[in-house]
Design a protein around this motif. Structure first.
Motif, mmCIF file in Angstrom:
data_model
loop_
_atom_site.group_PDB
_atom_site.id
_atom_site.type_symbol
_atom_site.label_atom_id
_atom_site.label_comp_id
_atom_site.label_asym_id
_atom_site.label_seq_id
_atom_site.Cartn_x
_atom_site.Cartn_y
_atom_site.Cartn_z
ATOM 1 N N TYR A 164 -26.135 -74.953 -10.052
ATOM 2 C CA TYR A 164 -27.231 -75.249 -9.118
ATOM 3 C C TYR A 164 -28.416 -74.329 -9.412
ATOM 4 O O TYR A 164 -28.256 -73.115 -9.525
ATOM 5 N N LYS A 171 -35.491 -86.452 3.705
ATOM 6 C CA LYS A 171 -34.914 -86.719 2.380
ATOM 7 C C LYS A 171 -33.379 -86.769 2.496
ATOM 8 O O LYS A 171 -32.718 -87.597 1.891
ATOM 9 N N ASP A 172 -32.818 -85.835 3.296
ATOM 10 C CA ASP A 172 -31.371 -85.810 3.536
ATOM 11 C C ASP A 172 -31.139 -86.406 4.926
ATOM 12 O O ASP A 172 -30.819 -85.700 5.883
ATOM 13 N N PRO A 198 -34.061 -73.797 6.883
ATOM 14 C CA PRO A 198 -32.932 -73.473 5.992
ATOM 15 C C PRO A 198 -33.100 -74.150 4.634
ATOM 16 O O PRO A 198 -33.447 -75.331 4.575
ATOM 17 N N GLY A 214 -33.005 -72.742 -1.749
ATOM 18 C CA GLY A 214 -33.865 -72.112 -2.759
ATOM 19 C C GLY A 214 -34.309 -73.066 -3.849
ATOM 20 O O GLY A 214 -34.197 -74.274 -3.720
ATOM 21 N N LEU A 261 -41.973 -78.223 4.974
ATOM 22 C CA LEU A 261 -41.223 -77.844 6.181
ATOM 23 C C LEU A 261 -41.797 -76.553 6.761
ATOM 24 O O LEU A 261 -41.918 -76.391 7.977
ATOM 25 N N HIS A 265 -39.885 -78.340 0.339
ATOM 26 C CA HIS A 265 -39.542 -77.190 1.180
ATOM 27 C C HIS A 265 -40.805 -76.631 1.851
ATOM 28 O O HIS A 265 -40.802 -76.281 3.026
ATOM 29 N N GLN A 274 -27.781 -85.947 6.723
ATOM 30 C CA GLN A 274 -27.636 -84.545 7.141
ATOM 31 C C GLN A 274 -28.396 -84.291 8.453
ATOM 32 O O GLN A 274 -27.881 -83.657 9.379
ATOM 33 N N ILE A 325 -40.442 -87.252 3.790
ATOM 34 C CA ILE A 325 -40.074 -86.982 2.389
ATOM 35 C C ILE A 325 -41.341 -86.744 1.561
ATOM 36 O O ILE A 325 -42.276 -87.540 1.610
ATOM 37 N N LEU A 341 -39.079 -85.332 -4.325
ATOM 38 C CA LEU A 341 -38.855 -83.984 -4.863
ATOM 39 C C LEU A 341 -37.449 -83.523 -4.514
ATOM 40 O O LEU A 341 -36.948 -83.781 -3.422
ATOM 41 N N MET A 378 -36.136 -79.753 9.091
ATOM 42 C CA MET A 378 -35.330 -80.300 7.992
ATOM 43 C C MET A 378 -35.963 -81.584 7.491
ATOM 44 O O MET A 378 -36.641 -82.297 8.239
ATOM 45 N N GLY A 379 -35.717 -81.902 6.226
ATOM 46 C CA GLY A 379 -36.345 -83.056 5.601
ATOM 47 C C GLY A 379 -35.577 -84.354 5.839
ATOM 48 O O GLY A 379 -34.349 -84.370 5.835
HETATM 49 P P1 AMP Z 1 -32.147 -77.949 0.021
HETATM 50 O O1 AMP Z 1 -32.758 -76.703 -0.506
HETATM 51 O O2 AMP Z 1 -32.032 -79.040 -0.984
HETATM 52 O O3 AMP Z 1 -30.872 -77.704 0.795
HETATM 53 O O4 AMP Z 1 -33.160 -78.518 1.095
HETATM 54 C C1 AMP Z 1 -33.602 -77.726 2.167
HETATM 55 C C2 AMP Z 1 -34.394 -78.588 3.106
HETATM 56 O O5 AMP Z 1 -35.505 -79.163 2.415
HETATM 57 C C3 AMP Z 1 -33.595 -79.762 3.688
HETATM 58 O O6 AMP Z 1 -33.929 -79.923 5.053
HETATM 59 C C4 AMP Z 1 -34.085 -80.932 2.872
HETATM 60 O O7 AMP Z 1 -33.978 -82.169 3.540
HETATM 61 C C5 AMP Z 1 -35.534 -80.551 2.655
HETATM 62 N N1 AMP Z 1 -36.093 -81.265 1.500
HETATM 63 C C6 AMP Z 1 -35.576 -81.320 0.248
HETATM 64 N N2 AMP Z 1 -36.323 -82.128 -0.522
HETATM 65 C C7 AMP Z 1 -37.332 -82.601 0.267
HETATM 66 C C8 AMP Z 1 -38.422 -83.476 0.054
HETATM 67 N N3 AMP Z 1 -38.640 -84.053 -1.122
HETATM 68 N N4 AMP Z 1 -39.244 -83.742 1.097
HETATM 69 C C9 AMP Z 1 -39.020 -83.172 2.312
HETATM 70 N N5 AMP Z 1 -38.010 -82.327 2.576
HETATM 71 C C10 AMP Z 1 -37.176 -82.045 1.562
#
Ligand code: AMP
Length: 278
Positions: A70, A148-149, A27, A30, A39, A36, A152, A174, A183, A145-146
């Protein structure tokens, strides 16, 4: 196989009925970057079919947050995904996801009200609700999922367990720029001067690891030094927290395996980062 674009829930449900094999789901909101993409490559390792969703979920933005600004570039995202092994890109719109008579929310208690939840009290309710909806539509074996969050990730693990979903969540490391900046689609908001300042997030986390390596274990002492470093770079701290990675509970003495997470505002942009102490 060519990447198939699906822009309606109805079509996605129809397609899903015909799919056999393990589905890996990524998920996203964008404006894709290497984080992303990492993942997606993890998803490809263990799944027969990889599905990426692109949806800027309005319910996870607070009223004064950056929903309208955004960053979005669906054309570029699709071009990028078409070059990878992505079987389906699912990009529904707001009317389908939240029709006018929409009334249902999924809420994980307690761990959604700390850390990022303190300054974003309705954020995680939006996240858990949209992820539930997406899982119900796609019924994936795995969701990537990352870290990074990190909060979450922990909240969604709890939700999947509490609601008996069979989907397994896979946390991925991350991805950072060469200079350490994590990132994020929101990095786009920052000027080149702010970009330099933003390094204080990762640098303060590295400082925490160094202090720990030097034998300083007091959470308060470590947070104080991190605070000085961030202040001197002009960052405005939302929080710095040391916590148990499973429960997100505060830890008074830093120990190997715990997480340190921070949220810092740089030029009106709220950035987050975290590390595991080793
Ligand atoms: P987002 O588009 O920001 O909602 O992120 C979508 C997914 O990408 C989430 O699971 C985030 O944790 C992951 N994500 C965002 N930035 C990074 C990153 N720098 N490294 C790894 N995963 C990331």
């Amino acid at each position: 196989m060519k990447t198939i674009l699906v822009n309606s829930i109805e079509s996605m449900l129809e397609i899903r009925q015909q799919l056999n094999g393990k589905i890996g789901f990524v998920p996203t909101m964008g404006f894709l970057h290497e984080g992303h993409l990492s993942l997606i490559s993890e998803a490809n390792k263990v799944s027969d079919i990889t599905i990426v969703s692109i949806y800027v979920n309005p319910t996870q933005f607070g009223i004064n947050e950056d929903l309208s600004e955004y960053p979005r570039d669906i054309k570029h995202d699709i071009e990028l995904l078409s070059k990878l092994k992505v079987d389906y890109v699912f990009f529904p719109n707001d009317k389908q996801m939240y029709p006018a008579d929409y009334k249902t929310w999924v809420n994980v208690e307690k761990i959604t009200q700390i850390l990022c939840g303190k300054s974003r009290p309705t954020h995680f309710r939006g996240v858990t609700t949209i992820v539930t909806k997406l899982i119900n539509i796609l019924d994936p074996e795995f969701m990537f999922m990352g870290e990074k969050d990190f909060q979450q990730l922990t909240i969604l693990k709890q939700m999947l367990q509490d609601l008996n979903f069979h989907t397994k969540i896979v946390g991925c490391p991350i991805i950072r720029e060469n200079d350490g900046l994590a990132l994020s689609s929101r990095n786009k908001y920052i000027s080149s001067v702010g970009r330099g300042k933003a390094l204080c997030l990762h640098n303060s986390l590295l400082l925490a690891q160094k202090l720990f390596d030097d034998g300083i274990y007091s959470t308060n002492k470590i947070i104080a030094q991190m605070t000085d470093l961030i202040d001197s770079n002009g960052g405005i701290i939302d929080y710095i927290e040391v916590f148990d990675p499973d429960t997100l509970e505060h830890i008074p003495k830093v120990a190997s395996g715990c997480r340190i997470a921070i949220a810092v505002v740089i030029e009106n942009t709220r950035l987050i980062d975290n590390i595991q102490i080793k």
